[in-house]
Enzyme design. Structure first.
Site, short mmCIF file in Angstrom:
data_model
loop_
_atom_site.label_atom_id
_atom_site.label_comp_id
_atom_site.label_asym_id
_atom_site.label_seq_id
_atom_site.Cartn_x
_atom_site.Cartn_y
_atom_site.Cartn_z
N CYS A 171 -2.95 1.41 6.81
CA CYS A 171 -3.02 0.76 8.13
C CYS A 171 -3.59 1.68 9.19
O CYS A 171 -4.09 1.21 10.21
CB CYS A 171 -1.64 0.27 8.54
SG CYS A 171 -0.41 1.58 8.53
N GLY A 217 2.96 -5.55 7.28
CA GLY A 217 1.99 -6.29 6.49
C GLY A 217 0.82 -6.71 7.35
O GLY A 217 0.55 -6.13 8.41
N GLY A 218 0.14 -7.76 6.91
CA GLY A 218 -1.08 -8.20 7.58
C GLY A 218 -0.80 -9.13 8.76
O GLY A 218 0.28 -9.69 8.91
N ASN A 237 0.79 -1.25 0.00
CA ASN A 237 0.00 0.00 0.00
C ASN A 237 0.82 1.29 0.00
O ASN A 237 0.31 2.32 -0.44
CB ASN A 237 -1.02 -0.01 1.15
CG ASN A 237 -0.37 -0.14 2.51
OD1 ASN A 237 0.51 -0.97 2.69
ND2 ASN A 237 -0.77 0.67 3.44
N GLU A 255 4.92 -4.29 12.04
CA GLU A 255 3.97 -3.18 11.80
C GLU A 255 2.77 -3.80 11.11
O GLU A 255 2.83 -4.10 9.92
CB GLU A 255 4.62 -2.12 10.91
CG GLU A 255 5.82 -1.43 11.53
CD GLU A 255 5.44 -0.45 12.63
OE1 GLU A 255 4.28 0.00 12.68
OE2 GLU A 255 6.32 -0.15 13.47
N GLY A 299 2.15 -11.93 9.54
CA GLY A 299 2.93 -11.56 10.74
C GLY A 299 2.96 -12.70 11.75
O GLY A 299 4.01 -12.99 12.35
P1 NAP Z 1 0.59 -9.09 3.43
O1 NAP Z 1 -0.23 -9.92 2.54
O2 NAP Z 1 0.74 -9.52 4.85
O3 NAP Z 1 2.01 -8.95 2.73
C1 NAP Z 1 3.02 -8.15 3.27
C2 NAP Z 1 4.37 -8.66 2.81
O4 NAP Z 1 4.61 -9.92 3.43
C3 NAP Z 1 4.47 -8.90 1.31
O5 NAP Z 1 5.76 -8.59 0.86
C4 NAP Z 1 4.21 -10.39 1.21
O6 NAP Z 1 4.72 -10.98 0.04
C5 NAP Z 1 4.95 -10.87 2.43
N1 NAP Z 1 4.56 -12.19 2.88
C6 NAP Z 1 3.37 -12.81 2.79
N2 NAP Z 1 3.44 -14.02 3.34
C7 NAP Z 1 4.69 -14.18 3.81
C8 NAP Z 1 5.39 -15.22 4.48
N3 NAP Z 1 4.78 -16.38 4.82
N4 NAP Z 1 6.67 -15.05 4.80
C9 NAP Z 1 7.31 -13.90 4.49
N5 NAP Z 1 6.71 -12.88 3.84
C10 NAP Z 1 5.40 -13.02 3.52
O7 NAP Z 1 0.04 -7.59 3.50
P2 NAP Z 1 -0.39 -6.64 2.30
O8 NAP Z 1 -1.71 -7.09 1.80
O9 NAP Z 1 0.72 -6.42 1.35
O10 NAP Z 1 -0.55 -5.27 3.12
C11 NAP Z 1 -1.68 -4.97 3.85
C12 NAP Z 1 -1.49 -5.14 5.33
O11 NAP Z 1 -0.33 -4.42 5.77
C13 NAP Z 1 -2.65 -4.55 6.10
O12 NAP Z 1 -3.01 -5.41 7.15
C14 NAP Z 1 -2.08 -3.26 6.64
O13 NAP Z 1 -2.72 -2.76 7.78
C15 NAP Z 1 -0.67 -3.63 6.90
N6 NAP Z 1 0.17 -2.43 6.98
C16 NAP Z 1 0.68 -2.04 8.18
C17 NAP Z 1 1.42 -0.88 8.27
C18 NAP Z 1 2.01 -0.41 9.57
O14 NAP Z 1 2.95 0.38 9.52
N7 NAP Z 1 1.52 -0.84 10.71
C19 NAP Z 1 1.66 -0.12 7.13
C20 NAP Z 1 1.11 -0.55 5.93
C21 NAP Z 1 0.38 -1.72 5.86
P3 NAP Z 1 3.76 -11.25 -1.22
O15 NAP Z 1 3.30 -9.90 -1.68
O16 NAP Z 1 4.64 -11.95 -2.16
O17 NAP Z 1 2.63 -12.09 -0.72
#
Ligand code: NAP
Length: 473
Positions: free
Chosen positions: A279, A225-226, A149, A245, A230
């Site tokens: 987020c 990420g999500g 995002n 995060e 996490g």
């Molecule tokens: P996501 O699906 O959790 O993916 C985040 C990252 O993790 C991507 O690079 C993803 O790779 C990787 N990933 C997924 N599964 C993994 C695994 N088993 N091992 C290692 N890496 C893995 O999240 P998203 O849909 O991109 O982002 C949305 C989420 O991020 C929301 O929940 C949002 O609230 C959160 N977020 C938090 C913050 C904060 O600062 N607190 C900021 C922004 C977003 P792939 O893309 O290859 O699956």
């Protein structure tokens, strides 16, 4: 584009298409990294760390400043990349690119403030004739995993402090949006960063994530990420530092003495920024019953003004979600809430990946759109009568990143801010206000540790104590 592995830009036979979610056109392709690439990267990262830890603070700061200048000089190019590969409109993307310049500049400044302290060893018996101090040293290889995002600035929030602290980094950007990260990687090399210090692997988290996360050569995982990913990473990591995060479901409290129009205008922006994929996006708004009608009117009015569509047009306010699948999910959550008794005040419709900005009221607390992080352009309104009720409801979910309070009365604002369980409370701003130098992060399921450059630097360095026993003094 190619990925940066062990000092070289490499291609792979298997590639991943990066598509523009607005029209599904292919923007570019990137290599699909394999387990063998992970092994190569981690072996090279150890060499990278030996180089990084020997760079003087001056040199690290210079590289960061030069990278910031390169991004600044190509702001429109970076903004276009952000807007094409992701959800953001070109205006939102420009703001992200400008913030990336700030994040890198702050990283250069903070690199010069990594300091230790002297230790008064003689403050307890047994410490006589000892003098000493601690300094902060780099942690080693940092694995940075980033979401789709904010594909540039959230990457900068990891690379900036990691490099400022003298670490080597292996970056795994989101598969949907890897291009901004690759362009930033190019900028770092152009600015003079030794190539082994940073590697950027493109590939699916589901395929290469476990091998990266579980490897003992990685000394810290900095993940954004999500919750689901996490949780998996936390289980697999073993003994290493973890920064998380994660997501949230941010509450706002609008009190009866608030500037209701300002509150409505800024909450609408906070709910629909980046098509709600933020987020710290506003999700639940608790409004004092005396101003509920006025706030609802204002929210509907500002929402109705939103122009939704082509991200590249200057007058578009909101673009598509990251995929049609994600927009369908949000549409389904809205439909479920309506089925359970909610009412739509604005929006509610969907076309492909474009979800209309949607305002709901009367949403039951059992609805998914109330309980979970929606990560889409919807917001729920609820009337409340007392401070205690507002706090209990705002704090009722297992998230706690940001919250916001709108009130002109300092006592009320203070009481509400003190009672909100979260990492940050914005008074008279929406939950999505963030400055890149402030401590940023959440409690409960929203995360572990803090970002915001100075705070990331603490996480990405470790104290090392040096004690001198001097029997002759
Ligand atoms: P996501 O699906 O959790 O993916 C985040 C990252 O993790 C991507 O690079 C993803 O790779 C990787 N990933 C997924 N599964 C993994 C695994 N088993 N091992 C290692 N890496 C893995 O999240 P998203 O849909 O991109 O982002 C949305 C989420 O991020 C929301 O929940 C949002 O609230 C959160 N977020 C938090 C913050 C904060 O600062 N607190 C900021 C922004 C977003 P792939 O893309 O290859 O699956």
């Amino acid at each position: 584009m190619k990925m940066l592995l062990a000092g070289s830009w490499v291609d792979r036979d298997k590639t991943i298409e990066v598509r523009d979610p607005f029209d599904d056109s292919v923007v570019d392709t990137v290599p699909r990294a394999t387990a063998a690439d992970v092994e190569t990267a981690l072996a090279a990262a150890l060499g990278g760390f030996e180089i990084a830890r020997r760079m003087t603070v001056y040199d690290r700061a210079q590289v960061l400043l030069k990278t910031a200048a390169i991004v600044q000089g190509r702001l429109e190019e970076f903004a276009t990349t952000i807007a094409r590969e992701g959800s953001k409109t070109i205006r939102e993307a420009r703001k992200e690119a400008r913030r990336c310049v700030n994040t890198l500049t702050i990283s250069a400044e903070e690199a010069k403030r990594i300091s230790g302290e002297t230790i008064p060893f003689d403050s307890f018996p047994g410490g006589e004739q000892r003098v000493g101090y601690y300094q902060r040293v780099p942690i080693g290889v940092v694995l940075a995993i980033t979401p789709f995002n904010d594909p540039l600035n959230l990457v900068a929030h990891k690379l900036g402090p990691a490099i400022a602290g003298g670490n080597a980094v292996v970056l795994k950007p989101a598969t949907a949006t890897p291009l901004s990260a690759l362009r930033l990687t190019e900028a770092f090399l152009e600015a003079g960063l030794p190539p082994l210090v940073l590697q950027t692997l493109t590939g699916h988290g589901a395929e290469i994530g476990d091998a990266l996360v579980a490897d003992p050569r990685v000394r810290m995982i900095s993940f954004t990420g999500g919750l689901e990913a996490g949780q998996r990473i936390t289980r697999l990591a073993g003994i290493k530092k973890i920064g998380m995060e994660l997501g949230s479901n941010s509450p706002v409290i609008v009190w009866r003495d608030a500037d209701v129009r300002w509150a409505a205008e800024t909450c609408v922006s906070g709910a629909f920024w980046a098509a709600g994929q933020n987020c710290i996006g506003v999700q639940r708004i608790y409004v004092h019953e005396e101003v509920y009608e006025a706030f609802r009117r204002g929210t509907v009015e500002f929402t109705a003004r939103y122009k939704v569509g082509d991200k590249m047009k200057e007058d578009t306010d909101m673009g598509p979600m990251i995929s049609a699948g994600e927009a369908k999910r949000v549409e389904r959550w809205v439909a479920d809430a309506l089925h359970a008794g909610a009412r739509v005040l604005a929006g509610g419709g969907r076309s492909g990946a474009l979800m209309q900005p949607t305002v709901l009221e009367n949403v039951p607390e059992s609805a998914t759109i109330h309980r979970e992080e929606v990560f889409g352009p919807t917001v729920n309104l609820y009337p409340v009568a007392t401070v205690e009720e507002a706090l209990a409801k705002a704090n009722s979910l297992p998230f706690g990143l940001h919250a916001a309070v709108f009130s002109r009365d300092v006592d009320t604002a203070f009481k509400l801010a003190s009672g909100l369980d979260c990492g940050g409370v914005m008074i008279n701003d929406s939950t999505d206000y963030r400055l890149d130098s402030m401590p940023f992060g959440g409690i409960k399921n929203s995360g572990l540790g803090r970002e915001g450059v100075k705070f990331s630097l603490q996480e990405m360095t470790e104290p090392k104590v040096i004690s001198f026993y001097l029997p002759t003094i």
